[in-house]
Design a protein around this motif. Structure first.
Motif, PDB file in Angstrom:
ATOM      1  N   SER A 152       0.760  -1.294   0.057  1.00 55.34           N
ATOM      2  CA  SER A 152      -0.010  -0.088  -0.157  1.00 55.34           C
ATOM      3  C   SER A 152       0.928   1.244  -0.149  1.00 55.34           C
ATOM      4  O   SER A 152       0.594   2.271  -0.795  1.00 55.34           O
ATOM      5  CB  SER A 152      -0.768  -0.145   1.170  1.00 55.34           C
ATOM      6  OG  SER A 152      -1.647   1.256   1.115  1.00 55.34           O
ATOM      7  N   GLN A 153       1.985   1.099   0.877  1.00 53.39           N
ATOM      8  CA  GLN A 153       2.855   2.397   0.927  1.00 53.39           C
ATOM      9  C   GLN A 153       3.527   2.730  -0.478  1.00 53.39           C
ATOM     10  O   GLN A 153       3.807   3.896  -0.775  1.00 53.39           O
ATOM     11  CB  GLN A 153       3.807   2.307   1.879  1.00 53.39           C
ATOM     12  CG  GLN A 153       3.223   2.522   3.397  1.00 53.39           C
ATOM     13  CD  GLN A 153       4.193   2.152   4.418  1.00 53.39           C
ATOM     14  OE1 GLN A 153       5.471   1.908   4.121  1.00 53.39           O
ATOM     15  NE2 GLN A 153       3.593   2.180   5.647  1.00 53.39           N
ATOM     16  N   TYR A 154       3.813   1.518  -1.015  1.00 50.32           N
ATOM     17  CA  TYR A 154       4.830   1.714  -2.371  1.00 50.32           C
ATOM     18  C   TYR A 154       3.813   2.099  -3.405  1.00 50.32           C
ATOM     19  O   TYR A 154       4.117   2.937  -4.181  1.00 50.32           O
ATOM     20  CB  TYR A 154       5.009   0.127  -2.549  1.00 50.32           C
ATOM     21  CG  TYR A 154       5.528   0.110  -4.259  1.00 50.32           C
ATOM     22  CD1 TYR A 154       6.589   0.805  -4.551  1.00 50.32           C
ATOM     23  CD2 TYR A 154       4.763  -0.325  -5.341  1.00 50.32           C
ATOM     24  CE1 TYR A 154       7.423   0.624  -6.066  1.00 50.32           C
ATOM     25  CE2 TYR A 154       5.142  -0.389  -6.581  1.00 50.32           C
ATOM     26  CZ  TYR A 154       6.416   0.090  -6.935  1.00 50.32           C
ATOM     27  OH  TYR A 154       6.804  -0.165  -8.169  1.00 50.32           O
ATOM     28  N   LYS A 155       2.312   1.748  -3.452  1.00 56.48           N
ATOM     29  CA  LYS A 155       1.386   2.490  -4.544  1.00 56.48           C
ATOM     30  C   LYS A 155       0.950   3.887  -4.178  1.00 56.48           C
ATOM     31  O   LYS A 155       1.063   4.462  -5.167  1.00 56.48           O
ATOM     32  CB  LYS A 155       0.093   1.466  -4.353  1.00 56.48           C
ATOM     33  CG  LYS A 155       0.356   0.102  -4.866  1.00 56.48           C
ATOM     34  CD  LYS A 155      -1.004  -0.560  -4.895  1.00 56.48           C
ATOM     35  CE  LYS A 155      -0.937  -2.211  -5.436  1.00 56.48           C
ATOM     36  NZ  LYS A 155      -2.269  -2.723  -5.516  1.00 56.48           N
ATOM     37  N   ALA A 156       0.945   4.138  -3.046  1.00 55.31           N
ATOM     38  CA  ALA A 156       0.921   5.520  -2.686  1.00 55.31           C
ATOM     39  C   ALA A 156       1.998   6.399  -3.021  1.00 55.31           C
ATOM     40  O   ALA A 156       1.786   7.571  -3.513  1.00 55.31           O
ATOM     41  CB  ALA A 156       0.486   5.681  -1.088  1.00 55.31           C
ATOM     42  N   GLU A 157       3.199   6.156  -2.918  1.00 52.22           N
ATOM     43  CA  GLU A 157       4.445   6.826  -3.332  1.00 52.22           C
ATOM     44  C   GLU A 157       4.494   6.687  -4.569  1.00 52.22           C
ATOM     45  O   GLU A 157       4.727   7.755  -5.291  1.00 52.22           O
ATOM     46  CB  GLU A 157       5.631   6.187  -2.460  1.00 52.22           C
ATOM     47  CG  GLU A 157       5.588   6.309  -0.929  1.00 52.22           C
ATOM     48  CD  GLU A 157       6.761   5.501  -0.443  1.00 52.22           C
ATOM     49  OE1 GLU A 157       7.627   4.972  -1.294  1.00 52.22           O
ATOM     50  OE2 GLU A 157       6.961   5.513   0.874  1.00 52.22           O
ATOM     51  N   PHE A 158       4.237   5.665  -5.361  1.00 56.12           N
ATOM     52  CA  PHE A 158       4.277   5.519  -6.765  1.00 56.12           C
ATOM     53  C   PHE A 158       3.249   6.661  -7.419  1.00 56.12           C
ATOM     54  O   PHE A 158       3.607   7.470  -8.321  1.00 56.12           O
ATOM     55  CB  PHE A 158       4.040   4.120  -7.345  1.00 56.12           C
ATOM     56  CG  PHE A 158       3.951   4.207  -8.880  1.00 56.12           C
ATOM     57  CD1 PHE A 158       5.403   4.073  -9.310  1.00 56.12           C
ATOM     58  CD2 PHE A 158       3.001   3.996  -9.502  1.00 56.12           C
ATOM     59  CE1 PHE A 158       5.332   3.823 -10.707  1.00 56.12           C
ATOM     60  CE2 PHE A 158       2.946   3.842 -10.821  1.00 56.12           C
ATOM     61  CZ  PHE A 158       4.109   3.724 -11.598  1.00 56.12           C
ATOM     62  N   ASN A 159       2.077   6.535  -6.865  1.00 59.47           N
ATOM     63  CA  ASN A 159       1.015   7.425  -7.564  1.00 59.47           C
ATOM     64  C   ASN A 159       1.301   9.253  -7.125  1.00 59.47           C
ATOM     65  O   ASN A 159       1.240   9.808  -8.197  1.00 59.47           O
ATOM     66  CB  ASN A 159      -0.258   7.068  -6.745  1.00 59.47           C
ATOM     67  CG  ASN A 159      -1.096   5.818  -7.386  1.00 59.47           C
ATOM     68  OD1 ASN A 159      -0.229   5.094  -8.313  1.00 59.47           O
ATOM     69  ND2 ASN A 159      -1.677   5.156  -6.615  1.00 59.47           N
ATOM     70  N   ASN A 160       1.912   9.390  -6.015  1.00 63.46           N
ATOM     71  CA  ASN A 160       2.198  10.767  -5.586  1.00 63.46           C
ATOM     72  C   ASN A 160       3.443  11.148  -6.738  1.00 63.46           C
ATOM     73  O   ASN A 160       3.314  12.183  -7.152  1.00 63.46           O
ATOM     74  CB  ASN A 160       2.480  10.905  -4.459  1.00 63.46           C
ATOM     75  CG  ASN A 160       1.484  10.790  -3.467  1.00 63.46           C
ATOM     76  OD1 ASN A 160       0.201  10.957  -3.765  1.00 63.46           O
ATOM     77  ND2 ASN A 160       1.710  10.276  -2.118  1.00 63.46           N
ATOM     78  N   ALA A 161       4.286  10.378  -6.865  1.00 62.85           N
ATOM     79  CA  ALA A 161       5.410  10.451  -7.612  1.00 62.85           C
ATOM     80  C   ALA A 161       5.003  11.031  -9.137  1.00 62.85           C
ATOM     81  O   ALA A 161       5.509  11.558  -9.657  1.00 62.85           O
ATOM     82  CB  ALA A 161       6.535   9.323  -7.765  1.00 62.85           C
ATOM     83  N   ARG A 162       4.074   9.974  -9.571  1.00 60.88           N
ATOM     84  CA  ARG A 162       3.537  10.220 -11.176  1.00 60.88           C
ATOM     85  C   ARG A 162       2.852  11.341 -10.980  1.00 60.88           C
ATOM     86  O   ARG A 162       3.092  12.094 -11.963  1.00 60.88           O
ATOM     87  CB  ARG A 162       2.648   8.999 -11.463  1.00 60.88           C
ATOM     88  CG  ARG A 162       3.593   7.784 -11.680  1.00 60.88           C
ATOM     89  CD  ARG A 162       4.603   7.988 -13.159  1.00 60.88           C
ATOM     90  NE  ARG A 162       5.194   7.013 -13.563  1.00 60.88           N
ATOM     91  CZ  ARG A 162       4.992   5.973 -14.328  1.00 60.88           C
ATOM     92  NH1 ARG A 162       3.680   6.123 -14.811  1.00 60.88           N
ATOM     93  NH2 ARG A 162       5.515   4.974 -14.990  1.00 60.88           N
ATOM     94  N   ALA A 163       2.056  11.881 -10.021  1.00 61.19           N
ATOM     95  CA  ALA A 163       1.140  13.044  -9.961  1.00 61.19           C
ATOM     96  C   ALA A 163       2.090  14.218 -10.018  1.00 61.19           C
ATOM     97  O   ALA A 163       1.638  15.245 -10.654  1.00 61.19           O
ATOM     98  CB  ALA A 163       0.067  12.886  -8.929  1.00 61.19           C
ATOM     99  N   ASN A 164       3.001  14.323  -9.290  1.00 60.42           N
ATOM    100  CA  ASN A 164       3.990  15.338  -9.027  1.00 60.42           C
ATOM    101  C   ASN A 164       5.306  15.446  -9.983  1.00 60.42           C
ATOM    102  O   ASN A 164       5.982  16.203  -9.827  1.00 60.42           O
ATOM    103  CB  ASN A 164       4.218  15.725  -7.469  1.00 60.42           C
ATOM    104  CG  ASN A 164       3.254  15.739  -6.886  1.00 60.42           C
ATOM    105  OD1 ASN A 164       1.984  16.385  -6.862  1.00 60.42           O
ATOM    106  ND2 ASN A 164       3.386  14.881  -5.594  1.00 60.42           N
ATOM    107  N   ALA A 165       5.388  14.545 -10.924  1.00 55.92           N
ATOM    108  CA  ALA A 165       6.362  14.336 -11.849  1.00 55.92           C
ATOM    109  C   ALA A 165       6.392  15.708 -12.752  1.00 55.92           C
ATOM    110  O   ALA A 165       5.471  15.885 -13.103  1.00 55.92           O
ATOM    111  CB  ALA A 165       6.701  13.201 -12.557  1.00 55.92           C
TER     112      ALA A 165
END
Length: 315
Positions: A152-165
């Motif tokens: 869950s933490q990996y998915k949240a960090e991945f989505n945040n990184a993609r959104a703020n990339a």
């Protein structure tokens, strides 16, 4: 190495031309009478519409045994470590309370017989297995929860990184160029008179609502005045029918006409009615319209003088 078996033909036409395809012969009559009414497999003859009428060899893959599905459902597993108080089961106090020693063992007395010694040994093994099982299940549950949390933490960090990339280079290089002056010219600026327009629109809406309310009250008053001549009983209906359907009805109206069509003319068409309502068309020069307008003006003057509502005579 054993010799390989010949592979049978797979097509229906080729299989039909081989010697393997044959009609099921009719077995000879049996001299011994069977006591059962169910025909045996040797006595069955397949009709031409049966798929077993012609024997077609099958490939080895199709002769595998397919086990039927086992119907039912697995029971819901127990929650060994619930949310409230589940962590206490993994502690030594719970295990000690769940597997108490006997009174003789607590007092330190030796076993009285070999059977009692065997019972004590089996009880010790059960205590050990229970402790190992509880601790193992607890560790497995913790490992499973840690995996779920990490995922869950990996998915949240991945989505945040993609959104703020930042914007990719290919998108920045292929995006169409818009000048700053053009962007300022095409943007929609707020209307500076929007608040004044809103006030004027509100007043216009209130005025239209007041006009509709006044027209509704006038219509209700006209309906009240016209209700004096409404037909509400069968006797009034009979008198009105006798009055209108007499032979000399049209002669009494001061005209030599024999019917209503000759007296009043053809009824107005839909197009002429729409032209009168909209104020457009050839109906503006119609003398009947001028007379109607004059009657309406007289009615309004009479209503103002009398203080009540009047109904224009249809005649």
């Amino acid at each position: 190495m054993p010799p390989s078996l010949p592979r049978p033909a797979l097509t229906g036409l080729e299989a039909a031309l081989t010697n393997a395809c044959r009609l099921t012969p009719t077995p000879p009559r049996q001299l011994v009478r069977s006591l059962s009414t169910t025909p045996s497999p040797l006595q069955q003859s397949f009709p031409p519409d049966s798929p077993k009428f012609i024997t077609i060899p099958e490939p080895p893959q199709s002769s595998e045994v397919k086990h039927p599905p086992v119907k039912g459902h697995l029971p819901t597993p127990r929650n060994i470590f619930p949310t409230r108080g589940g962590n206490l089961k993994a502690k030594a106090a719970f295990i000690k309370a769940a597997t108490p020693l006997s009174k003789a063992e607590q007092l330190g007395l030796p076993p009285k017989s070999e059977a009692e010694a065997a019972h004590r040994k089996a009880a010790a093994i059960r205590r050990k297995n229970l402790e190992e099982g509880i601790r193992g299940l607890r560790s497995r549950k913790k490992l499973h929860q840690d995996k779920i949390l990490a995922r869950s933490q990996y998915k949240a960090e991945f989505n945040n990184a993609r959104a703020n990339a930042p914007e990719r280079a290919d998108e920045a290089l292929t995006r169409s160029t818009v000048k700053q002056s053009t962007a300022k010219q095409v943007q929609v600026k707020p209307d500076p008179y929007r608040f004044n327009n809103a006030v004027m629109a509100r007043k216009k809406t209130e005025r239209l609502a007041a006009q509709k309310s006044e027209a509704r009250r006038d219509a209700l008053a006209q309906l009240y005045v016209a209700a004096q001549t409404f037909i509400v009983t069968e006797k009034q209906l009979e008198e009105r029918v006798e009055e209108l359907f007499k032979e000399d009805t049209f002669n009494k109206m001061g005209n030599a006409s024999s019917n209503m069509w000759e007296l009043s003319g053809a009824p107005i068409s839909v197009g002429a009615r729409q032209a009168q309502i909209s104020g457009m068309g050839a109906g503006l020069s119609d003398p009947t319209k001028a007379a109607t307008q004059a009657a309406v003006r007289r009615k309004l003057v009479a209503e103002e003088l009398s203080g009540g509502k009047l109904v224009i005579d249809a005649q």
